[in-house]
Design a protein around this motif. Structure first.
Motif, PDB file in Angstrom:
ATOM      1  N   SER A 151      37.121  36.019  28.522  1.00 29.00           N
ATOM      2  CA  SER A 151      35.834  36.553  28.961  1.00 29.00           C
ATOM      3  C   SER A 151      35.542  37.871  28.244  1.00 29.00           C
ATOM      4  O   SER A 151      34.416  38.100  27.777  1.00 29.00           O
ATOM      5  CB  SER A 151      35.839  36.759  30.473  1.00 29.00           C
ATOM      6  OG  SER A 151      34.638  37.335  30.897  1.00 29.00           O
ATOM      7  N   MET A 152      36.530  38.721  28.152  1.00 26.95           N
ATOM      8  CA  MET A 152      36.350  40.008  27.470  1.00 26.95           C
ATOM      9  C   MET A 152      36.118  39.800  25.974  1.00 26.95           C
ATOM     10  O   MET A 152      35.314  40.498  25.361  1.00 26.95           O
ATOM     11  CB  MET A 152      37.555  40.910  27.719  1.00 26.95           C
ATOM     12  CG  MET A 152      37.621  41.378  29.151  1.00 26.95           C
ATOM     13  SD  MET A 152      38.983  42.485  29.653  1.00 26.95           S
ATOM     14  CE  MET A 152      39.973  42.735  28.255  1.00 26.95           C
ATOM     15  N   GLN A 153      36.806  38.816  25.381  1.00 32.92           N
ATOM     16  CA  GLN A 153      36.689  38.574  23.946  1.00 32.92           C
ATOM     17  C   GLN A 153      35.336  37.970  23.573  1.00 32.92           C
ATOM     18  O   GLN A 153      34.758  38.332  22.552  1.00 32.92           O
ATOM     19  CB  GLN A 153      37.813  37.627  23.492  1.00 32.92           C
ATOM     20  CG  GLN A 153      37.848  37.365  22.007  1.00 32.92           C
ATOM     21  CD  GLN A 153      38.914  36.366  21.645  1.00 32.92           C
ATOM     22  OE1 GLN A 153      38.610  35.284  21.192  1.00 32.92           O
ATOM     23  NE2 GLN A 153      40.173  36.725  21.854  1.00 32.92           N
ATOM     24  N   SER A 204      36.341  28.862  32.744  1.00 35.96           N
ATOM     25  CA  SER A 204      37.077  27.955  33.622  1.00 35.96           C
ATOM     26  C   SER A 204      36.572  26.525  33.475  1.00 35.96           C
ATOM     27  O   SER A 204      37.367  25.579  33.452  1.00 35.96           O
ATOM     28  CB  SER A 204      36.956  28.396  35.080  1.00 35.96           C
ATOM     29  OG  SER A 204      37.635  29.610  35.280  1.00 35.96           O
ATOM     30  N   HIS A 245      30.924  34.422  30.927  1.00 35.03           N
ATOM     31  CA  HIS A 245      31.315  34.558  32.331  1.00 35.03           C
ATOM     32  C   HIS A 245      32.602  33.766  32.572  1.00 35.03           C
ATOM     33  O   HIS A 245      32.838  32.734  31.945  1.00 35.03           O
ATOM     34  CB  HIS A 245      30.186  34.030  33.221  1.00 35.03           C
ATOM     35  CG  HIS A 245      30.361  34.404  34.656  1.00 35.03           C
ATOM     36  ND1 HIS A 245      31.139  33.666  35.514  1.00 35.03           N
ATOM     37  CD2 HIS A 245      29.866  35.438  35.374  1.00 35.03           C
ATOM     38  CE1 HIS A 245      31.116  34.216  36.707  1.00 35.03           C
ATOM     39  NE2 HIS A 245      30.351  35.313  36.650  1.00 35.03           N
ATOM     40  N   ARG A 246      33.410  34.246  33.480  1.00 33.05           N
ATOM     41  CA  ARG A 246      34.689  33.584  33.785  1.00 33.05           C
ATOM     42  C   ARG A 246      34.498  32.144  34.240  1.00 33.05           C
ATOM     43  O   ARG A 246      35.322  31.285  33.925  1.00 33.05           O
ATOM     44  CB  ARG A 246      35.442  34.372  34.846  1.00 33.05           C
ATOM     45  CG  ARG A 246      35.936  35.705  34.359  1.00 33.05           C
ATOM     46  CD  ARG A 246      36.669  36.433  35.455  1.00 33.05           C
ATOM     47  NE  ARG A 246      36.928  37.804  35.058  1.00 33.05           N
ATOM     48  CZ  ARG A 246      37.385  38.715  35.876  1.00 33.05           C
ATOM     49  NH1 ARG A 246      37.634  38.424  37.134  1.00 33.05           N
ATOM     50  NH2 ARG A 246      37.603  39.929  35.453  1.00 33.05           N
ATOM     51  N   ASN A 247      33.422  31.882  34.989  1.00 33.00           N
ATOM     52  CA  ASN A 247      33.179  30.509  35.445  1.00 33.00           C
ATOM     53  C   ASN A 247      32.942  29.564  34.277  1.00 33.00           C
ATOM     54  O   ASN A 247      33.358  28.401  34.311  1.00 33.00           O
ATOM     55  CB  ASN A 247      31.987  30.455  36.403  1.00 33.00           C
ATOM     56  CG  ASN A 247      32.281  31.091  37.738  1.00 33.00           C
ATOM     57  OD1 ASN A 247      33.437  31.335  38.096  1.00 33.00           O
ATOM     58  ND2 ASN A 247      31.224  31.391  38.486  1.00 33.00           N
ATOM     59  N   SER A 279      44.133  34.005  28.883  1.00 36.70           N
ATOM     60  CA  SER A 279      43.705  33.933  30.276  1.00 36.70           C
ATOM     61  C   SER A 279      42.178  33.927  30.321  1.00 36.70           C
ATOM     62  O   SER A 279      41.507  34.325  29.363  1.00 36.70           O
ATOM     63  CB  SER A 279      44.240  35.123  31.066  1.00 36.70           C
ATOM     64  OG  SER A 279      43.572  36.311  30.682  1.00 36.70           O
ATOM     65  N   VAL A 280      41.647  33.473  31.436  1.00 37.56           N
ATOM     66  CA  VAL A 280      40.201  33.453  31.614  1.00 37.56           C
ATOM     67  C   VAL A 280      39.641  34.861  31.446  1.00 37.56           C
ATOM     68  O   VAL A 280      38.625  35.067  30.776  1.00 37.56           O
ATOM     69  CB  VAL A 280      39.837  32.848  32.990  1.00 37.56           C
ATOM     70  CG1 VAL A 280      38.362  33.030  33.294  1.00 37.56           C
ATOM     71  CG2 VAL A 280      40.225  31.381  33.052  1.00 37.56           C
ATOM     72  N   ARG A 281      40.318  35.823  32.001  1.00 40.74           N
ATOM     73  CA  ARG A 281      39.868  37.221  31.901  1.00 40.74           C
ATOM     74  C   ARG A 281      39.871  37.699  30.441  1.00 40.74           C
ATOM     75  O   ARG A 281      38.910  38.320  29.978  1.00 40.74           O
ATOM     76  CB  ARG A 281      40.765  38.107  32.758  1.00 40.74           C
ATOM     77  CG  ARG A 281      40.479  39.582  32.571  1.00 40.74           C
ATOM     78  CD  ARG A 281      41.391  40.431  33.405  1.00 40.74           C
ATOM     79  NE  ARG A 281      40.544  41.027  34.421  1.00 40.74           N
ATOM     80  CZ  ARG A 281      40.933  41.461  35.582  1.00 40.74           C
ATOM     81  NH1 ARG A 281      42.180  41.374  35.935  1.00 40.74           N
ATOM     82  NH2 ARG A 281      40.090  42.008  36.421  1.00 40.74           N
ATOM     83  N   GLN A 282      40.965  37.412  29.705  1.00 41.62           N
ATOM     84  CA  GLN A 282      41.045  37.827  28.302  1.00 41.62           C
ATOM     85  C   GLN A 282      39.929  37.197  27.475  1.00 41.62           C
ATOM     86  O   GLN A 282      39.284  37.871  26.668  1.00 41.62           O
ATOM     87  CB  GLN A 282      42.395  37.421  27.707  1.00 41.62           C
ATOM     88  CG  GLN A 282      43.568  38.205  28.202  1.00 41.62           C
ATOM     89  CD  GLN A 282      44.878  37.592  27.724  1.00 41.62           C
ATOM     90  OE1 GLN A 282      45.008  36.380  27.560  1.00 41.62           O
ATOM     91  NE2 GLN A 282      45.880  38.453  27.531  1.00 41.62           N
TER      92      GLN A 282
END
Length: 105
Positions: free
Chosen positions: A44-46, A55, A50-52, A39-42
């Motif tokens: 991003s954390m890894q 994406s 930034h999520r954008n 996922s975008v969130r996963q």
């Protein structure tokens, strides 16, 4: 699970680094057809991106027909047959729009 790493010291932009790593993982079948991308969130954390940015990279992969975004489900690697179909449809739509615009529509 495939690990993605972004080098902050590289002259290559982070989005390009991620795009290349994802493309390689798909081409080398580390992410086989049907596999769900993180996922975008996963991601991003890894990676610390930034999520954008993530994406944007996912949208680029969709644009070249390597993956498919499924609303509410995630982003999945396409198999070669589906990727070819998606690419063919995208090219047809692109040519049709270019022709319509060239004719003043």
């Amino acid at each position: 699970m495939v690990r993605f790493r972004i080098s902050t010291e590289s002259p290559v932009p982070p989005s390009a680094q991620l795009y290349e790593q994802l493309s390689f993982a798909i081409a080398s079948r580390q992410l086989p057809p049907g596999a769900r991308l993180p996922s975008v969130r996963q991601l991003s954390m890894q990676t610390g991106l930034h999520r954008n940015t993530i994406s944007k990279v996912y949208n680029q992969l969709v644009g070249v027909g390597m993956v498919q975004a499924r609303a509410g489900s995630g982003v999945y690697v396409l198999d070669n047959e589906n990727a070819t179909k998606v690419s063919t449809i995208q090219n047809l739509v692109r040519r049709t729009l270019e022709t319509a615009l060239a004719q003043g529509y």
